[in-house]
Design a protein around this motif. Structure first.
Motif, PDB file in Angstrom:
ATOM      1  N   VAL A 280      19.802 -46.414   7.851  1.00 28.87           N
ATOM      2  CA  VAL A 280      18.616 -45.966   7.117  1.00 28.87           C
ATOM      3  C   VAL A 280      18.698 -46.575   5.726  1.00 28.87           C
ATOM      4  CG1 VAL A 280      17.272 -43.985   6.332  1.00 28.87           C
ATOM      5  CG2 VAL A 280      18.649 -43.808   8.426  1.00 28.87           C
ATOM      6  N   THR A 281      17.822 -47.525   5.441  1.00 33.15           N
ATOM      7  CA  THR A 281      17.955 -48.324   4.218  1.00 33.15           C
ATOM      8  C   THR A 281      17.034 -47.904   3.086  1.00 33.15           C
ATOM      9  OG1 THR A 281      16.382 -49.938   5.114  1.00 33.15           O
ATOM     10  CG2 THR A 281      18.729 -50.340   5.522  1.00 33.15           C
ATOM     11  N   SER A 282      16.151 -46.942   3.339  1.00 27.95           N
ATOM     12  CA  SER A 282      15.229 -46.534   2.284  1.00 27.95           C
ATOM     13  C   SER A 282      14.988 -45.029   2.346  1.00 27.95           C
ATOM     14  CB  SER A 282      13.886 -47.273   2.410  1.00 27.95           C
ATOM     15  OG  SER A 282      13.246 -46.936   3.628  1.00 27.95           O
ATOM     16  N   SER A 283      14.357 -44.511   1.298  1.00 21.25           N
ATOM     17  CA  SER A 283      14.097 -43.075   1.223  1.00 21.25           C
ATOM     18  C   SER A 283      12.684 -42.856   0.691  1.00 21.25           C
ATOM     19  CB  SER A 283      15.122 -42.400   0.312  1.00 21.25           C
ATOM     20  OG  SER A 283      14.876 -41.024   0.219  1.00 21.25           O
ATOM     21  N   SER A 284      11.778 -42.461   1.602  1.00 24.44           N
ATOM     22  CA  SER A 284      10.390 -42.228   1.196  1.00 24.44           C
ATOM     23  C   SER A 284       9.898 -40.835   1.587  1.00 24.44           C
ATOM     24  CB  SER A 284       9.467 -43.284   1.826  1.00 24.44           C
ATOM     25  OG  SER A 284       9.579 -43.273   3.235  1.00 24.44           O
ATOM     26  N   VAL A 285      10.703 -40.126   2.405  1.00 20.74           N
ATOM     27  CA  VAL A 285      10.346 -38.775   2.853  1.00 20.74           C
ATOM     28  C   VAL A 285      10.934 -37.757   1.875  1.00 20.74           C
ATOM     29  CG1 VAL A 285      10.584 -37.074   4.703  1.00 20.74           C
ATOM     30  CG2 VAL A 285      10.240 -39.493   5.260  1.00 20.74           C
ATOM     31  N   SER A 286      10.135 -36.801   1.425  1.00 22.58           N
ATOM     32  CA  SER A 286      10.609 -35.795   0.478  1.00 22.58           C
ATOM     33  C   SER A 286      11.559 -34.816   1.155  1.00 22.58           C
ATOM     34  CB  SER A 286       9.427 -35.031  -0.120  1.00 22.58           C
ATOM     35  OG  SER A 286       8.824 -34.210   0.880  1.00 22.58           O
ATOM     36  N   THR A 287      12.335 -34.124   0.336  1.00 21.11           N
ATOM     37  CA  THR A 287      13.260 -33.124   0.865  1.00 21.11           C
ATOM     38  C   THR A 287      12.509 -32.030   1.618  1.00 21.11           C
ATOM     39  OG1 THR A 287      14.876 -33.524  -0.898  1.00 21.11           O
ATOM     40  CG2 THR A 287      15.008 -31.418   0.246  1.00 21.11           C
ATOM     41  N   ASN A 288      11.396 -31.546   1.044  1.00 23.01           N
ATOM     42  CA  ASN A 288      10.618 -30.488   1.713  1.00 23.01           C
ATOM     43  C   ASN A 288      10.082 -30.948   3.054  1.00 23.01           C
ATOM     44  OD1 ASN A 288      10.989 -28.551  -0.249  1.00 23.01           O
ATOM     45  ND2 ASN A 288       9.146 -29.122  -1.397  1.00 23.01           N
ATOM     46  N   LYS A 289       9.609 -32.191   3.119  1.00 21.44           N
ATOM     47  CA  LYS A 289       9.105 -32.729   4.377  1.00 21.44           C
ATOM     48  C   LYS A 289      10.231 -32.812   5.406  1.00 21.44           C
ATOM     49  CE  LYS A 289       6.544 -34.993   7.364  1.00 21.44           C
ATOM     50  NZ  LYS A 289       5.614 -34.238   8.259  1.00 21.44           N
ATOM     51  N   ALA A 290      11.412 -33.244   4.974  1.00 23.46           N
ATOM     52  CA  ALA A 290      12.556 -33.340   5.882  1.00 23.46           C
ATOM     53  C   ALA A 290      12.965 -31.962   6.390  1.00 23.46           C
ATOM     54  CB  ALA A 290      13.729 -34.020   5.176  1.00 23.46           C
ATOM     55  N   THR A 313      22.344 -34.846   0.910  1.00 19.40           N
ATOM     56  CA  THR A 313      21.767 -36.154   1.192  1.00 19.40           C
ATOM     57  C   THR A 313      22.810 -37.236   0.959  1.00 19.40           C
ATOM     58  OG1 THR A 313      19.575 -35.400   0.510  1.00 19.40           O
ATOM     59  CG2 THR A 313      19.941 -37.781   0.599  1.00 19.40           C
ATOM     60  N   TYR A 314      22.967 -38.108   1.951  1.00 20.09           N
ATOM     61  CA  TYR A 314      23.947 -39.192   1.840  1.00 20.09           C
ATOM     62  C   TYR A 314      23.420 -40.394   2.617  1.00 20.09           C
ATOM     63  CZ  TYR A 314      28.375 -41.712   2.107  1.00 20.09           C
ATOM     64  OH  TYR A 314      29.371 -42.672   2.004  1.00 20.09           O
ATOM     65  N   ASN A 315      23.420 -41.560   1.977  1.00 18.41           N
ATOM     66  CA  ASN A 315      22.950 -42.795   2.615  1.00 18.41           C
ATOM     67  C   ASN A 315      21.561 -42.636   3.243  1.00 18.41           C
ATOM     68  OD1 ASN A 315      25.172 -44.267   1.872  1.00 18.41           O
ATOM     69  ND2 ASN A 315      26.209 -44.105   3.848  1.00 18.41           N
ATOM     70  N   ILE A 336      23.712 -24.129  12.827  1.00 14.08           N
ATOM     71  CA  ILE A 336      23.119 -25.337  13.411  1.00 14.08           C
ATOM     72  C   ILE A 336      22.931 -26.356  12.285  1.00 14.08           C
ATOM     73  CG2 ILE A 336      21.076 -26.370  14.495  1.00 14.08           C
ATOM     74  CD1 ILE A 336      20.640 -23.844  16.037  1.00 14.08           C
ATOM     75  N   LYS A 337      23.305 -27.606  12.568  1.00 12.96           N
ATOM     76  CA  LYS A 337      23.115 -28.681  11.601  1.00 12.96           C
ATOM     77  C   LYS A 337      22.123 -29.701  12.153  1.00 12.96           C
ATOM     78  CE  LYS A 337      27.561 -29.307  11.531  1.00 12.96           C
ATOM     79  NZ  LYS A 337      28.896 -29.895  11.259  1.00 12.96           N
ATOM     80  N   VAL A 338      21.178 -30.102  11.317  1.00 18.62           N
ATOM     81  CA  VAL A 338      20.186 -31.098  11.703  1.00 18.62           C
ATOM     82  C   VAL A 338      20.161 -32.198  10.645  1.00 18.62           C
ATOM     83  CG1 VAL A 338      17.759 -31.545  12.264  1.00 18.62           C
ATOM     84  CG2 VAL A 338      18.780 -29.312  12.818  1.00 18.62           C
ATOM     85  N   SER A 339      20.232 -33.460  11.090  1.00 19.82           N
ATOM     86  CA  SER A 339      20.172 -34.609  10.180  1.00 19.82           C
ATOM     87  C   SER A 339      18.839 -35.327  10.338  1.00 19.82           C
ATOM     88  CB  SER A 339      21.323 -35.577  10.468  1.00 19.82           C
ATOM     89  OG  SER A 339      22.576 -34.965  10.229  1.00 19.82           O
ATOM     90  N   VAL A 340      18.210 -35.625   9.201  1.00 16.83           N
ATOM     91  CA  VAL A 340      16.878 -36.237   9.200  1.00 16.83           C
ATOM     92  C   VAL A 340      16.924 -37.536   8.403  1.00 16.83           C
ATOM     93  CG1 VAL A 340      14.437 -35.904   8.648  1.00 16.83           C
ATOM     94  CG2 VAL A 340      15.852 -33.926   9.270  1.00 16.83           C
ATOM     95  N   ALA A 341      16.381 -38.625   8.984  1.00 18.29           N
ATOM     96  CA  ALA A 341      16.272 -39.903   8.279  1.00 18.29           C
ATOM     97  C   ALA A 341      15.165 -39.813   7.240  1.00 18.29           C
ATOM     98  CB  ALA A 341      15.982 -41.025   9.266  1.00 18.29           C
ATOM     99  N   LEU A 342      15.479 -40.256   6.021  1.00 21.39           N
ATOM    100  CA  LEU A 342      14.499 -40.136   4.945  1.00 21.39           C
ATOM    101  C   LEU A 342      13.591 -41.355   4.829  1.00 21.39           C
ATOM    102  CD1 LEU A 342      16.651 -38.408   2.177  1.00 21.39           C
ATOM    103  CD2 LEU A 342      14.970 -37.393   3.717  1.00 21.39           C
ATOM    104  N   ASP A 343      13.716 -42.317   5.767  1.00 22.86           N
ATOM    105  CA  ASP A 343      12.773 -43.432   5.746  1.00 22.86           C
ATOM    106  C   ASP A 343      11.513 -43.113   6.543  1.00 22.86           C
ATOM    107  OD1 ASP A 343      14.017 -43.461   8.196  1.00 22.86           O
ATOM    108  OD2 ASP A 343      14.508 -45.602   8.186  1.00 22.86           O
ATOM    109  N   ASN A 344      11.685 -42.354   7.661  1.00 20.07           N
ATOM    110  CA  ASN A 344      10.506 -42.022   8.476  1.00 20.07           C
ATOM    111  C   ASN A 344      10.504 -40.590   9.011  1.00 20.07           C
ATOM    112  OD1 ASN A 344      12.487 -42.101  10.427  1.00 20.07           O
ATOM    113  ND2 ASN A 344      11.610 -43.813  11.577  1.00 20.07           N
ATOM    114  N   GLY A 345      11.492 -39.769   8.618  1.00 21.05           N
ATOM    115  CA  GLY A 345      11.526 -38.369   9.032  1.00 21.05           C
ATOM    116  C   GLY A 345      12.071 -38.138  10.434  1.00 21.05           C
ATOM    117  N   GLU A 346      12.645 -39.163  11.074  1.00 18.98           N
ATOM    118  CA  GLU A 346      13.182 -39.023  12.428  1.00 18.98           C
ATOM    119  C   GLU A 346      14.420 -38.130  12.440  1.00 18.98           C
ATOM    120  OE1 GLU A 346      14.848 -41.872  16.088  1.00 18.98           O
ATOM    121  OE2 GLU A 346      14.674 -42.662  14.046  1.00 18.98           O
TER     122      GLU A 346
END
Length: 442
Positions: A280-290, A313-315, A336-346
């Motif tokens: 994940v090379t970029s960050s465009s998704v906000s924390t609230n959205k994630a 948040t890391y990388n 429960i742990k959930v990881s979300v990509a901050l480039d597209n919210g996946e």
């Protein structure tokens, strides 16, 4: 005297053989020396890393001791502090102290251990610490904080090769500083000391017992598990290949695809975890959205009544910890742990093992002490900001219901204090760290 041609050939052959044997032996000695040096260097690296971890533990334990409000918790912390100091001395003993001149460091660790024993004895009698003893703890904490910071910096320099540890073993290198130089700064810093911290909280013990959710459940077929795995990973089930399953306390089917791995419990067909590997090379998704994406993901899996607790948040990936909410109680054990990509919210990661192990409908104990009585047990050095009921795990793999007090210290630190609703004891203290990268606890 004339030497025959045959004799000359024998002499030359013998000389060559002896020379070759000496060369081979010299090469063997060099290899053995290189192996010895490498082994010695690895031992030193391991000792430095262990010492760094112990120094960090000492700092965290001393910090908690400053905000401790009851003798029972102080006794727990003092025992841990003594163990931390002992572990640090064991690691330190693996380094050549005579060459490194670490007498002040060793003396500091010894006195931390001895002071821990003295306050443990006082706490065992039910006595609270005096203001002077709290001042001593604060002073030790300040020194330990510098010690920990310096140790991690030194560990980083040795790992990167900017400081060599092999020089201790006699390997000379005039261009790269030796580790002896790295110890000088904080060794000198101990000359005037007084004589006398991601996985969210409560995650250390959640996987050490038999899962409650799989008890009494029917075993699902591999094909049914594959369908579930495909749904969770949002890919075609034909892409998933069966891998070697997991045994242990939570037997599971494992399915792999390109950059994807999913585990489904054999009993009950619960999703144990899902991992998607990609950069994940970029960050465009906000924390609230994630956070909302993660909550929606849980809802789609049929998991409800979950509350966000801590995240980091890391990388360009945010990992969020959720705990279940039952009645008015936040159950940290149901993790429960959930990881979300901050480039597209996946959704890139999902780990429900703590939830599967611990989640059940509970009959909570009757609160034998009131919230007001529990507040009176919190250290006077802390200001209580928020209160809620929380279920936390015990070292014996049980659970205890507590009042959770979110507090603030005079210097602005956020502290979580847990008072048992039945025992009235200070069950746990955590330090809360808030930064632009998330909310963590130690």
């Amino acid at each position: 005297m004339t030497i025959s041609k045959r004799t000359l050939i024998r002499i030359i052959s013998f000389t060559v053989a002896v020379t070759l044997a000496l060369v081979i032996r010299n090469f063997q000695l060099m290899c053995e020396n290189a192996k010895t040096t490498t082994a010695l260097e690895n031992n030193y690296h391991r000792a430095i890393e262990d010492l760094s971890e112990s120094a960090n533990n000492i700092t965290n334990t001393l910090s908690k001791g400053i905000y401790c409000g009851t003798p029972e918790m102080m006794q727990k912390l003092s025992v841990k502090l003594w163990n931390d100091a002992s572990n640090a001395k064991v690691a330190l003993a693996q380094l050549p102290m005579e060459e490194l001149q670490l007498q002040n460091t060793y003396k500091f660790l010894s006195q931390v251990g001895n002071y821990a024993l003295s306050i443990s004895e006082k706490a065992e009698k039910g006595e609270k610490l005096s203001n002077e003893e709290y001042t001593n703890l604060k002073s030790l904490y300040d020194y330990s904080k510098n010690f920990s910071r310096s140790m991690w910096a030194l560990e980083s320099l040795t790992e990167s090769g900017q400081i060599v540890v092999s020089e201790i073993g006699g390997v000379e290198n005039s261009e790269v500083p030796a580790i002896t130089d790295g110890f000088k700064e904080f060794e000198e810093g101990f000359e005037n000391y007084p004589s006398l911290i991601y996985d969210g909280p409560f995650s250390d013990h959640i996987l050490e017992k038999n899962p409650l959710m799989t008890q009494g459940q029917q075993e699902v077929s591999e094909e049914a598990a594959r369908k579930r795995a495909a749904q969770v990973a949002n890919i075609n089930e034909n892409q998933l290949k069966s891998a070697e399953g997991e045994a242990g306390k939570m037997p599971s089917y494992i399915f792999d695809a390109d950059g994807v791995s999913v585990a489904i419990t054999k009993k009950g067909g619960f999703v144990s975890y899902m991992i998607k590997s990609r950069e994940v090379t970029s960050s465009s998704v906000s924390t609230n959205k994630a956070l909302n994406n993660a909550l929606d993901y849980l809802m789609n899996l049929g998991i409800e009544n979950m509350k966000v607790t801590y995240y980091e948040t890391y990388n360009n990936v945010i990992t969020i910890n959720f705990a279940s909410k039952q009645e008015d109680v936040l159950c940290y054990t149901d993790l429960i742990k959930v990881s979300v990509a901050l480039d597209n919210g996946e959704i890139l990661g999902f780990d429900a093992r703590g939830y599967i192990v611990n989640h059940t409908l509970r009959d909570f104990p009757v609160e034998l002490i009131t919230e007001k009585q529990a507040k009176a047990l919190v250290s006077p050095l802390l200001t209580i900001k928020e209160t809620q009921l929380a279920l936390i795990p015990t070292d014996s793999l049980g659970e205890v219901l507590c009042y959770e007090f979110l507090c603030e210290s005079a210097d602005g630190n956020n502290i979580l204090v847990y008072i048992g609703v039945e025992s009235g004891e200070e069950e746990e203290i955590l330090i809360l760290y808030k930064s632009e990268n998330g909310i963590l606890t130690m």
